[in-house]
Scaffold this active site. Sequence first.
Site, short mmCIF file in Angstrom:
data_model
loop_
_atom_site.label_atom_id
_atom_site.label_comp_id
_atom_site.label_asym_id
_atom_site.label_seq_id
_atom_site.Cartn_x
_atom_site.Cartn_y
_atom_site.Cartn_z
N ASP A 36 -3.16 -0.95 51.28
CA ASP A 36 -2.61 -1.56 52.50
C ASP A 36 -3.48 -1.12 53.67
OD1 ASP A 36 0.63 -2.62 53.04
OD2 ASP A 36 -0.70 -2.25 54.75
N SER A 133 3.01 -13.12 47.08
CA SER A 133 3.77 -13.23 48.33
C SER A 133 4.66 -14.46 48.25
CB SER A 133 2.83 -13.40 49.52
OG SER A 133 1.79 -12.47 49.47
N PHE A 164 11.18 -12.93 42.42
CA PHE A 164 12.58 -13.36 42.55
C PHE A 164 13.49 -12.17 42.82
CE2 PHE A 164 10.69 -16.78 39.97
CZ PHE A 164 11.09 -17.87 40.69
N CYS A 278 14.07 -14.62 53.00
CA CYS A 278 13.61 -15.72 52.14
C CYS A 278 14.32 -17.06 52.34
CB CYS A 278 13.75 -15.33 50.68
SG CYS A 278 12.46 -14.21 50.16
N PHE A 279 15.65 -17.04 52.36
CA PHE A 279 16.38 -18.31 52.28
C PHE A 279 15.94 -19.30 53.35
CE2 PHE A 279 20.51 -17.15 49.79
CZ PHE A 279 19.73 -16.83 48.72
N LYS A 281 13.41 -19.20 55.45
CA LYS A 281 11.96 -19.46 55.45
C LYS A 281 11.58 -20.45 54.34
CE LYS A 281 8.83 -16.47 53.87
NZ LYS A 281 8.05 -15.23 53.75
N PHE A 340 21.61 -7.91 56.98
CA PHE A 340 21.95 -9.26 56.51
C PHE A 340 22.83 -9.25 55.27
CE2 PHE A 340 19.50 -10.55 52.73
CZ PHE A 340 18.57 -9.54 52.62
C1 UDX Z 1 17.09 -13.83 47.89
C2 UDX Z 1 17.11 -14.30 46.43
O1 UDX Z 1 18.37 -13.94 45.82
C3 UDX Z 1 15.94 -13.70 45.64
O2 UDX Z 1 15.91 -14.20 44.31
C4 UDX Z 1 14.65 -14.07 46.36
O3 UDX Z 1 13.51 -13.57 45.69
C5 UDX Z 1 14.69 -13.55 47.80
O4 UDX Z 1 15.83 -14.10 48.48
P1 UDX Z 1 17.90 -11.65 49.22
O5 UDX Z 1 17.51 -12.40 50.46
O6 UDX Z 1 17.44 -10.25 49.07
O7 UDX Z 1 17.37 -12.42 47.92
O8 UDX Z 1 19.50 -11.62 49.16
P2 UDX Z 1 20.66 -12.45 48.46
O9 UDX Z 1 21.48 -11.51 47.69
O10 UDX Z 1 20.17 -13.65 47.77
O11 UDX Z 1 21.57 -12.88 49.72
C6 UDX Z 1 21.08 -13.76 50.74
C7 UDX Z 1 22.13 -13.99 51.81
O12 UDX Z 1 23.19 -14.79 51.33
C8 UDX Z 1 22.78 -12.71 52.35
O13 UDX Z 1 22.91 -12.78 53.75
C9 UDX Z 1 24.14 -12.70 51.68
O14 UDX Z 1 25.10 -12.00 52.43
C10 UDX Z 1 24.45 -14.19 51.63
N1 UDX Z 1 25.41 -14.55 50.57
C11 UDX Z 1 25.08 -14.39 49.26
C12 UDX Z 1 26.65 -15.09 50.92
O15 UDX Z 1 26.96 -15.25 52.09
N2 UDX Z 1 27.52 -15.44 49.91
C13 UDX Z 1 27.23 -15.30 48.59
O16 UDX Z 1 28.08 -15.63 47.75
C14 UDX Z 1 25.98 -14.74 48.25
P1 ADP Z 2 6.91 -8.39 51.89
O1 ADP Z 2 8.41 -8.39 52.13
O2 ADP Z 2 6.37 -9.77 51.64
O3 ADP Z 2 6.44 -7.39 50.88
P2 ADP Z 2 6.04 -6.58 54.01
O4 ADP Z 2 5.85 -6.88 55.46
O5 ADP Z 2 7.11 -5.62 53.57
O6 ADP Z 2 6.25 -8.00 53.31
O7 ADP Z 2 4.66 -6.04 53.37
C1 ADP Z 2 3.42 -6.67 53.49
C2 ADP Z 2 2.32 -5.60 53.63
O8 ADP Z 2 1.04 -6.23 53.57
C3 ADP Z 2 2.34 -4.83 54.95
O9 ADP Z 2 2.49 -3.44 54.69
C4 ADP Z 2 0.97 -5.15 55.61
O10 ADP Z 2 0.41 -4.04 56.29
C5 ADP Z 2 0.13 -5.51 54.39
N1 ADP Z 2 -1.05 -6.33 54.73
C6 ADP Z 2 -1.09 -7.46 55.48
N2 ADP Z 2 -2.36 -7.96 55.52
C7 ADP Z 2 -3.14 -7.14 54.78
C8 ADP Z 2 -4.54 -7.12 54.42
N3 ADP Z 2 -5.39 -8.08 54.84
N4 ADP Z 2 -5.00 -6.10 53.64
C9 ADP Z 2 -4.13 -5.15 53.19
N5 ADP Z 2 -2.82 -5.10 53.49
C10 ADP Z 2 -2.31 -6.09 54.26
#
Ligand code: UDX
Ligand code: ADP
Length: 464
Positions: A36, A133, A164, A278-279, A281, A340
């Site tokens: 990193d 990513s 996932f 994630c969701f 985005k 969240f």
């Molecule tokens: C999600 C996906 O589950 C995962 O597979 C992916 O790789 C990344 O995004 P995450 O964002 O960590 O994971 O959390 P998740 O447990 O999926 O919850 C997402 C949001 O939905 C949270 O805010 C949670 O509170 C909400 N949620 C979830 C509800 O409101 N109701 C539900 O029944 C389930």
């Molecule tokens: P994610 O949830 O996708 O893992 P994070 O923000 O937690 O995202 O982590 C991404 C990491 O990638 C950060 O620690 C950042 O410093 C690193 N990073 C970004 N660009 C580069 C790069 N060009 N070379 C090495 N590390 C990088």
Amino acid sequence: MKTITKICCIGAGYVGGPTMSVIANKCPEIQVTVVDINKDRIDQWNTENLDTLPIYEPGLKEIVAESRGKNLFFSTDVDTAIDEAQMIFISVNTPTKTYGKGKGQAADLKYIELCARNIAKVAKDDKIVVEKSTLPVRTAQAIQNILENTGNDVHFEILSNPEFLAEGTAIEDLLHADRVLIGGNDTPSGQEAKDALSAVYEHWLPKERILQTNVWSSELSKLVANAFLAQRVSSINTISALCEKTDANVQEISRAIGFDSRIGPKFLNASVGFGGSCFQKDILNLVYIARSYGLNEVADYWEQVIIANDYQKRRFAGKIISTLYNTVSGKKIVLYGWAFKKDTNDTRESPAIAIADALLEEHAELLVYDPKVKEDRIYADLDYLGTRSPEENRRLLKVTSDPIVATKEAHAIALLTEWDEFTAYDWQKIYDQMLKPAFVFDGRRILDTALMNEIGFNYYKIGE
Ligand code: UDX
Ligand code: ADP
């Protein structure tokens, strides 16, 4: 088949750190180096005290303790790690763009591009490059173009291997993955690369759960999986609004429909709205891609999942305001939870941010308590919205570390994250010291309705 003995992972964040720790732990003959550019982060991964690793995930520190220094290394020497590895994972951050074309929707690929250029510059022999990513579709193609046009005439094989993981259960999700997706080219060298990555996962996962697809399918599957999960939450949340107008109870509906094996019971809990990195985005990316191909109906359909989520957050804040006699100006409201979801200190896209912002617009005085989120983070989340000045945010909203004292002479409490500790509080004591009538707005449906009513609270539970 190419045997992998050295892996490099660029990006030591939430995705790269846990994933590589598990790979190293399960593949003792492979040397895994996570690099990193952020030196602080790497120092934290190398810390003696495993309680201060940069990421908190249950089970992570035990795995790091076992493998670090043996075949798992954390370093800032990006170039050496690239040079030595046969397989390079890219796990850098890809936030939603905050400027230019696709602003607020498309993912910002500048970090990915910098990585690709760096790999091209350094690599002196053939490499398999794995995109890990969370990315929009076609990123593999973009990486391929950069590598082919700037490299030193070596062959790069690009694979898509979406993650996932859900936060709070990342290690469990890695160790017992429902499936692993590997997308790659249908050429002999593409097949060889897919098999080489599959062999890494086969150290601990049954082969039938490792699915090989083309690159488009793999990249798109990631977005679609998250869109479907988020859609379930938005679906039940819209029904929670209908339940509140009728005598139906959203939990009874979730239970009733979840028993249908075609629907299943998961992701049917009504809430203040979904958050997380994630969701939103991924759906915005899906919408952006659909629109860019002129598929406006498809784009509109998925965009509705986000619109319903925004509605749910607004609706909850509106409920608080209307219940408190249409004014919260100068009223003390305690917010329980900022993350969240429970068991994480991550606040990205947390519904708490929008709800707090809406209440502050009505001049409420907010007191926030979250067991894992730091004060700086809370203010940064609010300041980022730009609704009011940082000074104003700090004047109207305070952060507290004592959830019970915080409720003294409060008008209302709003529960925004489902932390387990909230159900264990002495609610009678809290009631006694609040102003009357005392209101509790349960946005996560975790408190016992009968108990709350018996104590004397005016208790509102989402979806009833
Ligand atoms: C999600 C996906 O589950 C995962 O597979 C992916 O790789 C990344 O995004 P995450 O964002 O960590 O994971 O959390 P998740 O447990 O999926 O919850 C997402 C949001 O939905 C949270 O805010 C949670 O509170 C909400 N949620 C979830 C509800 O409101 N109701 C539900 O029944 C389930
Ligand atoms: P994610 O949830 O996708 O893992 P994070 O923000 O937690 O995202 O982590 C991404 C990491 O990638 C950060 O620690 C950042 O410093 C690193 N990073 C970004 N660009 C580069 C790069 N060009 N070379 C090495 N590390 C990088």
